[in-house]
Design an enzyme around this catalytic site. Structure first.
Site, PDB file in Angstrom:
ATOM      1  N   ASN A 222      83.198 -38.679   6.110  1.00 40.10           N
ATOM      2  CA  ASN A 222      82.562 -39.942   6.453  1.00 40.10           C
ATOM      3  C   ASN A 222      81.056 -39.760   6.516  1.00 40.10           C
ATOM      4  O   ASN A 222      80.569 -38.847   7.185  1.00 40.10           O
ATOM      5  CB  ASN A 222      83.067 -40.440   7.813  1.00 40.10           C
ATOM      6  CG  ASN A 222      82.358 -41.702   8.275  1.00 40.10           C
ATOM      7  OD1 ASN A 222      82.542 -42.774   7.701  1.00 40.10           O
ATOM      8  ND2 ASN A 222      81.535 -41.583   9.305  1.00 40.10           N
ATOM      9  N   GLU A 223      80.340 -40.585   5.773  1.00 38.24           N
ATOM     10  CA  GLU A 223      78.875 -40.578   5.801  1.00 38.24           C
ATOM     11  C   GLU A 223      78.320 -39.179   5.535  1.00 38.24           C
ATOM     12  O   GLU A 223      77.442 -38.689   6.244  1.00 38.24           O
ATOM     13  CB  GLU A 223      78.362 -41.154   7.127  1.00 38.24           C
ATOM     14  CG  GLU A 223      78.772 -42.612   7.308  1.00 38.24           C
ATOM     15  CD  GLU A 223      78.336 -43.228   8.637  1.00 38.24           C
ATOM     16  OE1 GLU A 223      77.731 -42.505   9.458  1.00 38.24           O
ATOM     17  OE2 GLU A 223      78.595 -44.420   8.847  1.00 38.24           O
ATOM     18  N   ASN A 224      78.871 -38.541   4.520  1.00 34.81           N
ATOM     19  CA  ASN A 224      78.411 -37.197   4.170  1.00 34.81           C
ATOM     20  C   ASN A 224      77.064 -37.199   3.464  1.00 34.81           C
ATOM     21  O   ASN A 224      76.553 -36.142   3.092  1.00 34.81           O
ATOM     22  CB  ASN A 224      79.462 -36.506   3.305  1.00 34.81           C
ATOM     23  CG  ASN A 224      80.801 -36.407   4.000  1.00 34.81           C
ATOM     24  OD1 ASN A 224      81.719 -37.155   3.673  1.00 34.81           O
ATOM     25  ND2 ASN A 224      80.917 -35.525   4.974  1.00 34.81           N
TER      26      ASN A 224
END
Length: 827
Positions: A432-434
């Site tokens: 997530n949201e890397n």
């Protein structure tokens, strides 16, 4: 006198009876027990485990007096996560107990099964470390048998410990850049034994894992069940008898088989079975099969039970989602394991209540953000028919070294193996949201891509029947099966009317699009007459993504997240528009609102309730916001009706000015009665925004106004009624406060503070911060992270509420706001 022969017969019978009773005891033994009671907790560290187990002598310099009694599950941060005065605690903590152990299986094993503990865990029997685990969300098991047997030889076993076994557990949620999730994440990285801990007795051979793969074609004609076993056999026995029984949802046996198997150290395919026209699992009818696997070895047996479901799903390329051959619009939300007063340590009852509330809202899909969650969550989703995206906590910060990667691989493997059998799961989330840097000196996109590919391959290797997905990392969107970009129309960017066009554009950029995370924050109980008055300040033009800094109140373009009023009125409009549009997007797989419930976060100290992400449709204690009913009006079929304004006691405006009264309902038509007079009947039309056409323009009178609605759906008739005041007096600058007791029951007093100008007119748009303090015998019900359970928060429409446990005696409660004289009330 009895003859020797009769005595011999009697003794033989007694031996046979004892053997029979032992067999019954073994067969009926409670194999698993939750360890919830008789625990002590110490915040902080010890010099070593010996300090936890040595005999405490009151007054001795060796004693550690700060242990407190707790019940498991327990979280370090049950209160400080939302305490506005401190950073939440990140560090070590210890738990200890003494266990009376009675394994019914000769030569059996004694296991401690942790359903989740944060974030690094070490386990001790007396002064011997027996296991450790890194990662706060996947399950792990520690075999304590050998250490227990060794301790039983110690003299103190019968003297100091009276035949009990001392167990000590050290948990640690200290900040660590080489761990996932990142402390930059928008949620607390909690510590403690915050999920259930189980004592498990097993015979010499038991079932470690049972993988039951249930597959069916899209038409539901042919089902296949593949049963694979992994056995726990530390004694290295060579063979066992294995029985399996499969029952349908009505308990009818549909498959039964037995065999002798060679015990190996690898997974073994035990059976494959074909079922004609199996009962299908779906949100409307979540039919579950029961697989019972029994293993018998060396005269002892062990039974393992799993629930499975037959369903077929497909993400159509640039098109909708299909379940069992038919289109299903995924109507979703999200969940964090977080609750008022307990933080991550939610009980089974709390979890079941939350998932049922989601189902009652009409949810058929949930993304579990942003980590593997309790087995209870998955079991409830199976039972209620809620499809699941579950993910590992590779969230923000970048990519660490090999220790970091090893944890991510291990947690992905554990998540898939531990939740493999749940028919609710359709997606394994890899991150997530890397695209969010910050934890390391360099941010290497190619290194992130390489590792994402590795995780994607590992996921498919472990389970090729489910899809992989990530959210918000555009430079990795081509790697996974399903991608969700950042679309926050009307909150972090633009206006919500752009939602459909932006979504269609994003859908065309990938093969399989699923929109997770949309919505906005609302301060519960705050309402607005003009919730969209900043709209002329916004940049409009097809940009709806979340960008760096958008969650703050500083800098950047005008946006509702920074410049809006955070009212429930606005969020109801935003949700209403999204749901209206989603009904008219035939290519849409689905979308998931972020999140279902307000949750604690360390990165939002300046929110109206500090340290709370307030985007939920219910508060942190399950109190429903108005938005809950907006979802119901679109998503459920059971007749429902809700006048918008139950938590809006005073409206305002000019005398004679027309105001809109909105009603959320799934009924065919509704009639409004305003102060006893019919305002006419309106027909529901989902595309008639707002409130699907169920809205009326009325003129409020000064003072109290009674609003009643009668709605019809078929033969069902529903009514709803509220009373609202109307204020025409204009207020000036806030100048004084008043505090009053508005309720008193069951030993709890409810206090309300209101803000007025120097003429005594209530300031109905005031959002001043107010703090509550108490001196005396009572106790504030605070640090709950809610609009009525915080000792420091923004007012909602010039008022705020706090509750007090009175106890015996007297208390004085104060309410203080900067620049205004403090007020007091004596209880």
């Amino acid at each position: 006198m009895k003859s020797p022969f009769k005595i011999y017969l009697l003794r033989a019978r007694l031996v046979l009876l004892a053997a029979f009773l032992l067999t019954v005891k073994i067969a009926t033994a409670q194999q698993t027990k939750r360890l919830t009671q008789n625990w002590e907790y110490l915040k902080g560290d010890l010099g070593g485990v010996w300090e936890a187990v040595r005999e405490s002598k009151p007054g001795s310099s060796e004693s550690v007096p700060l242990w407190s009694k707790v019940v498991l599950p327990h979280c370090f941060n049950e209160m400080d996560a939302v305490d506005p005065k401190v950073n939440y605690y990140e560090g070590p903590g210890w738990y200890r107990t003494n266990l009376k152990l009675d394994n019914p299986y000769p030569k059996g094993r004694i296991l401690l099964n942790f359903e989740g503990a944060g974030q690094k865990t070490s386990v001790y029997v007396y002064n011997t470390k027996v296991g450790e685990h890194v990662g706060g969300y996947d399950e792990f098991t520690v075999d304590i048998t050998d250490a227990v047997n060794k301790f039983k030889q110690e003299k103190v076993f019968n003297t100091q410990f009276k035949g009990a076994i001392p167990i000590s557990i050290r948990c640690d949620n200290s900040r660590d850049l080489e761990m996932i999730p990142s402390d930059l994440s928008d949620f607390n990285v909690y510590g403690g034994l915050y999920r259930y801990l189980n004592l498990v007795y097993t015979p010499e051979v038991s079932v470690d894992k049972l993988f039951a793969l249930a597959e069916v074609d899209a038409q539901g004609k042919q089902g296949n069940l593949k049963i694979t076993g992994r056995f726990y056999n530390p004694g290295k026995l060579t063979s066992a008898d294995v029985n399996v029984q499969v029952k349908d949802s009505q308990g009818k046996v549909v498959f039964n088989a037995k065999k002798q198997t060679e015990l190996k150290e690898t997974d073994e395919l035990l059976w494959t079975a074909k079922l004609n026209k199996p009962q299908l699992w779906s949100p409307e009818k979540p039919q579950l099969y029961t697989v019972e696997l029994e293993v018998k070895a060396n005269g002892q047996s062990y039974k393992h039970i799993e629930k499975v479901g037959f369903r077929h799903f497909e993400f159509v390329k640039n098109g909708p989602f299909l379940l069992n051959g038919k289109r299903l619009l995924l109507r979703g939300t999200h969940r964090h394991e977080d609750h008022a007063g307990v933080a991550a340590a939610m009980t089974e009852e709390m979890i079941k209540t939350e998932i049922q509330m989601m189902k009652d809202m009409g949810v058929n899909f949930i993304r579990l953000g942003h980590y593997q969650q309790s087995r209870i969550v998955l079991e409830e989703c199976d039972r209620l028919g809620i499809l699941v995206w579950e993910e590992i906590p590779w969230c923000r910060g970048g990519l660490g070294g090999e220790v970091y990667k090893k944890q991510a691989r291990r947690m992905l493997k554990n998540m898939i193996e531990q939740h493999y059998n749940h028919p609710s799961v359709i997606i394994w989330g890899l991150g997530n949201e890397n695209d969010w840097p910050g934890d390391f000196t360099t941010f290497d996109k190619e290194a992130i891509r390489t590792f994402m590919k590795e995780l994607n391959n590992l996921s498919h290797q472990l389970d090729n029947t489910r899809k992989t997905a990530i959210r918000r990392c555009d430079f990795c969107k081509d790697i996974v099966d399903v991608y969700s970009p950042s679309i926050w129309a009307g909150w972090y960017r633009g206006i919500y009317q752009e939602y459909k066009d932006v979504s269609k554009k994003e859908m065309e950029r990938v093969n399989h699009f699923l929109h997770v995370e949309w919505g906005g924050d609302s301060h519960a109980r705050r309402n607005a007459e003009e919730p969209e008055k900043i709209i002329n300040r916004l940049k409009i033009g097809g940009e709806a993504d979340e960008r760096a800094g958008d969650a703050t109140f500083y800098g950047g373009d005008a946006r509702f997240s920074k410049d809006g009023d955070w009212s429930e009125s606005y969020i109801c409009n935003l949700i209403d528009w999204h749901l209206k549009e989603q009904e008219n997007m035939p290519w849409l797989t689905g979308a998931a609102y972020w999140p279902f419930k307000d949750f604690s976060t360390p990165v939002r100290p300046e929110n109206p309730v500090p340290y709370m992400n307030q985007k939920g449709v219910v508060e942190r204690d399950f109190t429903k916001k108005e938005a809950y009913y907006v979802f119901q009006s679109y998503w459920i079929t059971t007749p429902m009706l809700r006048i918008s304004g139950h938590n809006w006691p005073v409206r305002w405006g000019d005398a004679g000015e027309k105001k809109v009264v909105k009603v959320y309902s799934n009924c065919d038509e509704a009639e409004l009665f305003f102060n006893g007079k019919s305002m006419g009947v309106k027909k529901r039309d989902s595309q008639n925004f707002p409130a699907a056409g169920l809205r009326w323009n009325v003129v409020y009178q000064e003072g109290n106004n009674t609003i009643k609605v009668v709605a019809k759906k078929g033969k069902t008739i529903l009514t709803d009624e509220i009373v609202q005041q109307y204020q025409t007096a204009k207020w000036g600058k806030p100048a004084k406060m008043e505090i009053h007791k508005i309720a008193d029951e069951n030993g709890i007093a409810t206090l309300e503070v209101k803000l007025f100008d120097d003429k005594g007119v209530q300031c109905l748009e005031a959002a001043n911060y107010v703090s509550f303090e108490l001196v005396g015998d009572g106790k504030l019900i605070d640090n709950q992270g809610t609009s009525t359970g915080s000792n420091y928060l923004q007012m909602y429409n010039g008022r705020a509420i706090i509750r007090v446990i009175k106890n015996t005696g007297k208390s004085v409660v104060s309410a203080k706001s900067e620049g205004i004289s403090t007020v007091f009330i004596e209880l």
